[in-house]
Design an enzyme around this catalytic site. Sequence first.
Site, PDB file in Angstrom:
ATOM      1  N   SER A 252      28.149  -2.170  29.029  1.00  0.00           N
ATOM      2  CA  SER A 252      27.233  -1.669  27.912  1.00  0.00           C
ATOM      3  C   SER A 252      26.924   0.286  28.052  1.00  0.00           C
ATOM      4  O   SER A 252      25.657   0.028  29.290  1.00  0.00           O
ATOM      5  CB  SER A 252      26.705  -2.600  27.426  1.00  0.00           C
ATOM      6  OG  SER A 252      25.327  -2.215  26.669  1.00  0.00           O
ATOM      7  N   GLY A 253      27.222   0.810  27.338  1.00  0.00           N
ATOM      8  CA  GLY A 253      25.892   2.202  27.614  1.00  0.00           C
ATOM      9  C   GLY A 253      24.600   1.911  27.486  1.00  0.00           C
ATOM     10  O   GLY A 253      23.740   2.725  28.930  1.00  0.00           O
TER      11      GLY A 253
ATOM     12  N   THR B 217      23.775  -3.893  23.752  1.00  0.00           N
ATOM     13  CA  THR B 217      24.901  -5.059  23.274  1.00  0.00           C
ATOM     14  C   THR B 217      24.895  -6.160  23.289  1.00  0.00           C
ATOM     15  O   THR B 217      25.026  -6.719  24.411  1.00  0.00           O
ATOM     16  CB  THR B 217      26.333  -4.140  23.354  1.00  0.00           C
ATOM     17  OG1 THR B 217      26.274  -2.819  24.004  1.00  0.00           O
ATOM     18  CG2 THR B 217      27.679  -4.646  22.750  1.00  0.00           C
TER      19      THR B 217
ATOM     20  N   GLU C 262      32.339   6.084  28.143  1.00  0.00           N
ATOM     21  CA  GLU C 262      34.151   5.541  28.665  1.00  0.00           C
ATOM     22  C   GLU C 262      34.960   6.357  29.530  1.00  0.00           C
ATOM     23  O   GLU C 262      34.423   5.162  30.051  1.00  0.00           O
ATOM     24  CB  GLU C 262      33.843   4.523  26.965  1.00  0.00           C
ATOM     25  CG  GLU C 262      33.651   4.438  26.140  1.00  0.00           C
ATOM     26  CD  GLU C 262      33.436   4.885  24.558  1.00  0.00           C
ATOM     27  OE1 GLU C 262      33.162   3.888  23.323  1.00  0.00           O
ATOM     28  OE2 GLU C 262      34.467   5.575  24.500  1.00  0.00           O
TER      29      GLU C 262
END
Length: 201
Positions: free
Chosen positions: A92-93, A97, A168
């Site tokens: 999760s960047g 999330t 990503e």
Amino acid sequence: MGLDNMEIMKTSIRAIMDNIESAEELLDEDIINEFENIIIESENVFVTGAGRSGLAAKAFAMRLMHLGLSAYVVGETISPAINAEDCIIAISGSGETNTIVSAAKIAKKRGSKVLAVTSYPESSLGQLCDGYLLVKGRMQQEKDDKNYMKRQINGNYTSLTPLGTAFELTTLVFLDAIVSELMEKMHQTESDLKARHTVLE
């Protein structure tokens, strides 16, 4: 004056490559070693990510299987229960999330190790993890880059890497690099990996 289509494509490619190169500078050898050792020592490795991060997670799970590790993608019908001898790799960047943080919390409660792939180790996901891979994404780049507005005015559009693209793609590259190091640590060759590749497609 706007950019033509080919220039947009080239600028986008350069922006993605620049992000990967700048993110590489943040890698820490001790942290990476801990991340890799947890994977090697785990009985089962679970991976999870939302959206395109989930696709990067699936690609990594496939490589882990090629290495001879027991790997599962969270949410797939064949995934077993996670236990204390296992680990989960949560991508999760933002590190916020909901579904990813929730999965990490469940894994932690069951005694398993939590590994995070994120741009923000101080996030909710980062606070749960036993190890992490720091991947610089676009939002972090914009926040840290004092010349961001100047580059935007001059037409160097970071927005040509939309949404989470920088995170990503950098994650995909970094995880493949982790696979290379795991191959070395586990004394695996490309032939060993090829022997485990599916023959049913």
